[in-house]
Design a protein around this motif. Structure first.
Motif, PDB file in Angstrom:
ATOM      1  N   GLU A 177       0.877  -1.174   0.000  1.00  0.00           N
ATOM      2  CA  GLU A 177       0.000   0.000   0.000  1.00  0.00           C
ATOM      3  C   GLU A 177       0.914   1.223   0.000  1.00  0.00           C
ATOM      4  O   GLU A 177       1.886   1.290   0.759  1.00  0.00           O
ATOM      5  N   TYR A 178       0.597   2.203  -0.842  1.00  0.00           N
ATOM      6  CA  TYR A 178       1.523   3.310  -1.122  1.00  0.00           C
ATOM      7  C   TYR A 178       0.804   4.643  -1.036  1.00  0.00           C
ATOM      8  O   TYR A 178      -0.323   4.799  -1.514  1.00  0.00           O
ATOM      9  N   ALA A 179       1.456   5.618  -0.397  1.00  0.00           N
ATOM     10  CA  ALA A 179       0.988   7.001  -0.385  1.00  0.00           C
ATOM     11  C   ALA A 179       2.177   7.896  -0.706  1.00  0.00           C
ATOM     12  O   ALA A 179       3.306   7.605  -0.305  1.00  0.00           O
ATOM     13  N   ASN A 180       1.932   8.967  -1.440  1.00  0.00           N
ATOM     14  CA  ASN A 180       2.987   9.927  -1.765  1.00  0.00           C
ATOM     15  C   ASN A 180       2.466  11.316  -1.428  1.00  0.00           C
ATOM     16  O   ASN A 180       1.568  11.831  -2.096  1.00  0.00           O
ATOM     17  N   LEU A 181       3.027  11.912  -0.388  1.00  0.00           N
ATOM     18  CA  LEU A 181       2.572  13.210   0.110  1.00  0.00           C
ATOM     19  C   LEU A 181       3.463  14.355  -0.339  1.00  0.00           C
ATOM     20  O   LEU A 181       3.259  15.503   0.066  1.00  0.00           O
ATOM     21  N   ALA A 182       4.470  14.055  -1.172  1.00  0.00           N
ATOM     22  CA  ALA A 182       5.433  15.074  -1.600  1.00  0.00           C
ATOM     23  C   ALA A 182       4.761  16.116  -2.496  1.00  0.00           C
ATOM     24  O   ALA A 182       3.889  15.787  -3.307  1.00  0.00           O
ATOM     25  N   ILE A 183       5.210  17.370  -2.357  1.00  0.00           N
ATOM     26  CA  ILE A 183       4.706  18.465  -3.188  1.00  0.00           C
ATOM     27  C   ILE A 183       5.883  19.324  -3.617  1.00  0.00           C
ATOM     28  O   ILE A 183       6.713  19.721  -2.794  1.00  0.00           O
ATOM     29  N   ARG A 184       5.945  19.609  -4.895  1.00  0.00           N
ATOM     30  CA  ARG A 184       7.034  20.404  -5.459  1.00  0.00           C
ATOM     31  C   ARG A 184       7.170  21.746  -4.744  1.00  0.00           C
ATOM     32  O   ARG A 184       6.189  22.345  -4.293  1.00  0.00           O
ATOM     33  N   GLY A 185       8.417  22.210  -4.640  1.00  0.00           N
ATOM     34  CA  GLY A 185       8.678  23.517  -4.059  1.00  0.00           C
ATOM     35  C   GLY A 185       8.722  23.564  -2.544  1.00  0.00           C
ATOM     36  O   GLY A 185       9.057  24.605  -1.966  1.00  0.00           O
ATOM     37  N   ARG A 186       8.407  22.479  -1.874  1.00  0.00           N
ATOM     38  CA  ARG A 186       8.322  22.508  -0.420  1.00  0.00           C
ATOM     39  C   ARG A 186       9.701  22.613   0.222  1.00  0.00           C
ATOM     40  O   ARG A 186      10.649  21.946  -0.171  1.00  0.00           O
ATOM     41  N   LEU A 187       9.794  23.455   1.249  1.00  0.00           N
ATOM     42  CA  LEU A 187      10.988  23.525   2.082  1.00  0.00           C
ATOM     43  C   LEU A 187      10.980  22.356   3.061  1.00  0.00           C
ATOM     44  O   LEU A 187       9.965  21.678   3.243  1.00  0.00           O
ATOM     45  N   LEU A 188      12.123  22.144   3.723  1.00  0.00           N
ATOM     46  CA  LEU A 188      12.224  20.971   4.591  1.00  0.00           C
ATOM     47  C   LEU A 188      11.286  21.044   5.792  1.00  0.00           C
ATOM     48  O   LEU A 188      10.705  20.029   6.178  1.00  0.00           O
ATOM     49  N   GLU A 189      11.114  22.234   6.375  1.00  0.00           N
ATOM     50  CA  GLU A 189      10.283  22.308   7.586  1.00  0.00           C
ATOM     51  C   GLU A 189       8.860  21.812   7.361  1.00  0.00           C
ATOM     52  O   GLU A 189       8.372  20.971   8.138  1.00  0.00           O
ATOM     53  N   PRO A 190       8.133  22.274   6.336  1.00  0.00           N
ATOM     54  CA  PRO A 190       6.793  21.704   6.138  1.00  0.00           C
ATOM     55  C   PRO A 190       6.805  20.226   5.754  1.00  0.00           C
ATOM     56  O   PRO A 190       5.832  19.517   6.007  1.00  0.00           O
ATOM     57  N   PRO A 203       1.615   3.672   8.714  1.00  0.00           N
ATOM     58  CA  PRO A 203       2.665   3.222   7.783  1.00  0.00           C
ATOM     59  C   PRO A 203       3.676   2.319   8.468  1.00  0.00           C
ATOM     60  O   PRO A 203       3.872   2.389   9.683  1.00  0.00           O
ATOM     61  N   THR A 204       4.309   1.468   7.677  1.00  0.00           N
ATOM     62  CA  THR A 204       5.422   0.657   8.172  1.00  0.00           C
ATOM     63  C   THR A 204       6.755   1.169   7.658  1.00  0.00           C
ATOM     64  O   THR A 204       7.804   0.811   8.189  1.00  0.00           O
ATOM     65  N   LEU A 205       6.733   2.025   6.606  1.00  0.00           N
ATOM     66  CA  LEU A 205       7.953   2.516   5.976  1.00  0.00           C
ATOM     67  C   LEU A 205       7.728   3.943   5.482  1.00  0.00           C
ATOM     68  O   LEU A 205       6.703   4.228   4.859  1.00  0.00           O
ATOM     69  N   ILE A 206       8.678   4.833   5.764  1.00  0.00           N
ATOM     70  CA  ILE A 206       8.637   6.213   5.273  1.00  0.00           C
ATOM     71  C   ILE A 206       9.996   6.547   4.669  1.00  0.00           C
ATOM     72  O   ILE A 206      11.036   6.275   5.282  1.00  0.00           O
ATOM     73  N   THR A 207       9.987   7.121   3.456  1.00  0.00           N
ATOM     74  CA  THR A 207      11.221   7.682   2.904  1.00  0.00           C
ATOM     75  C   THR A 207      11.163   9.196   3.030  1.00  0.00           C
ATOM     76  O   THR A 207      10.115   9.815   2.824  1.00  0.00           O
ATOM     77  N   LEU A 208      12.307   9.774   3.352  1.00  0.00           N
ATOM     78  CA  LEU A 208      12.411  11.229   3.536  1.00  0.00           C
ATOM     79  C   LEU A 208      13.551  11.779   2.697  1.00  0.00           C
ATOM     80  O   LEU A 208      14.693  11.331   2.802  1.00  0.00           O
ATOM     81  N   ASN A 209      13.230  12.733   1.865  1.00  0.00           N
ATOM     82  CA  ASN A 209      14.224  13.577   1.206  1.00  0.00           C
ATOM     83  C   ASN A 209      13.726  15.003   1.263  1.00  0.00           C
ATOM     84  O   ASN A 209      12.539  15.261   1.078  1.00  0.00           O
ATOM     85  N   GLY A 210      14.625  15.935   1.497  1.00  0.00           N
ATOM     86  CA  GLY A 210      14.251  17.347   1.503  1.00  0.00           C
ATOM     87  C   GLY A 210      15.472  18.209   1.728  1.00  0.00           C
ATOM     88  O   GLY A 210      16.559  17.715   2.027  1.00  0.00           O
ATOM     89  N   GLY A 211      15.281  19.501   1.567  1.00  0.00           N
ATOM     90  CA  GLY A 211      16.373  20.449   1.777  1.00  0.00           C
ATOM     91  C   GLY A 211      16.886  21.068   0.504  1.00  0.00           C
ATOM     92  O   GLY A 211      17.595  22.073   0.543  1.00  0.00           O
ATOM     93  N   GLY A 212      16.545  20.479  -0.653  1.00  0.00           N
ATOM     94  CA  GLY A 212      17.032  21.025  -1.910  1.00  0.00           C
ATOM     95  C   GLY A 212      16.548  22.440  -2.165  1.00  0.00           C
ATOM     96  O   GLY A 212      17.314  23.299  -2.617  1.00  0.00           O
ATOM     97  N   ASN A 213      15.283  22.715  -1.859  1.00  0.00           N
ATOM     98  CA  ASN A 213      14.762  24.062  -2.053  1.00  0.00           C
ATOM     99  C   ASN A 213      15.351  25.041  -1.043  1.00  0.00           C
ATOM    100  O   ASN A 213      15.559  26.216  -1.363  1.00  0.00           O
ATOM    101  N   ASP A 214      15.636  24.563   0.156  1.00  0.00           N
ATOM    102  CA  ASP A 214      16.285  25.417   1.161  1.00  0.00           C
ATOM    103  C   ASP A 214      17.673  25.826   0.689  1.00  0.00           C
ATOM    104  O   ASP A 214      18.099  26.975   0.892  1.00  0.00           O
ATOM    105  N   MET A 215      18.389  24.888   0.053  1.00  0.00           N
ATOM    106  CA  MET A 215      19.760  25.175  -0.387  1.00  0.00           C
ATOM    107  C   MET A 215      19.814  26.230  -1.473  1.00  0.00           C
ATOM    108  O   MET A 215      20.830  26.899  -1.644  1.00  0.00           O
ATOM    109  N   MET A 216      18.734  26.403  -2.217  1.00  0.00           N
ATOM    110  CA  MET A 216      18.713  27.357  -3.307  1.00  0.00           C
ATOM    111  C   MET A 216      18.383  28.775  -2.843  1.00  0.00           C
ATOM    112  O   MET A 216      18.394  29.704  -3.650  1.00  0.00           O
ATOM    113  N   ARG A 217      18.105  28.932  -1.572  1.00  0.00           N
ATOM    114  CA  ARG A 217      17.735  30.236  -1.041  1.00  0.00           C
ATOM    115  C   ARG A 217      18.882  30.830  -0.239  1.00  0.00           C
ATOM    116  O   ARG A 217      19.638  30.103   0.400  1.00  0.00           O
TER     117      ARG A 217
END
Length: 250
Positions: free
Chosen positions: A43-56, A72-86
């Motif tokens: 079972e899969y959910a994707n809550l990612a939204i373009r442009g989001r900073l790491l805090e939200p 959930p039994t598994l969560i993947t986390l990536n973020g910070g790319g938009n923060d780095m561009m600011r």
């Protein structure tokens, strides 16, 4: 297995669009790969939204992920790319936010996988500045993963994926080949060895003056205008899979 992906455009899948325009991306591909590798329903959910900073990402998106029923039994986390561009980005703050997210998942008994985004800096304006920040954040997140004994997919240091054939025309987002390669790297880091996709070199990328002028006009200037207006590419967008969705192989 109940798998939730949280993050920004990298995790949403921008650049790897299906025929109807819906972004697919590495996370969709990983969900399908997990179903094949384990031989079990996913079972899969994707809550990612373009442009989001790491805090939200680690507050709003993680709140929503942990509130799903069943949990959930598994969560993947990536973020910070938009923060780095600011300007004024604080890498230590980003690491602190990431660690708080890790602790929440540990306390909830949810397995977390940390992921560093692919490195686009070699072909971007101010790329050297972005690479320095990316190196710092990736190293710190890798140390965090080691400290908590979490899987860590270091896509940032994959030199193959830095080549032009893996990137969209905006040079910031992966294309379908890039997302396919990232999915292989991430599945391998999760303990499901998968051959990472490789594309033929093809013709050399044109970096002539007219091509560069078109790139700045079509991609860089719109980004600058959004920053000036305080807007984001993800404003008014919602997650593509906010609830559990059954996944098979693709």
């Amino acid at each position: 297995m109940r798998y939730v992906a949280i993050g920004d455009s990298f995790t949403e899948g921008l650049g790897d669009e299906l025929p109807d325009g819906t972004p697919r991306g590495w996370a969709d591909r990983v969900a399908a790969g997990l179903a094949v590798a384990t031989g079990e329903p996913v079972e899969y959910a994707n809550l990612a939204i373009r442009g989001r900073l790491l805090e939200p990402i680690v507050t709003e998106q993680l709140d929503a992920a942990l509130s799903l029923t069943p949990a959930p039994t598994l969560i993947t986390l990536n973020g910070g790319g938009n923060d780095m561009m600011r300007p004024g980005g604080d890498m230590s703050r980003l690491v602190g936010l990431t660690e708080r997210a890790v602790r929440r998942c540990v306390d909830a008994g949810v397995r977390m996988v940390l992921i560093s985004g692919a490195d686009p800096s070699g072909r971007l304006p101010f790329g050297a500045f972005m690479r320095r920040r990316g190196e710092l954040l990736t190293a710190a997140v890798g140390e965090l993963a080691a400290r908590y004994a979490l899987p860590f997919a270091d896509v940032f240091h994959d030199t193959e994926i830095r080549r032009a054939p893996y990137w969209s025309p905006d040079r910031l987002h992966l294309n379908a080949a890039g997302h396919q390669r990232a999915a292989g790297l991430i599945l391998t880091a999760m303990g499901h060895p998968t051959a990472a996709h490789v594309v033929d070199p093809g013709p050399a990328e044109s970096r002539r003056l007219l091509a560069e002028a078109r790139y700045y006009r079509e991609h860089v200037l719109p980004w600058v205008h959004r920053r000036v207006r305080g807007r984001s590419s993800g404003d008014d967008r919602t997650a593509k899979f906010p609830q559990w969705t059954p996944v098979g192989s693709v």
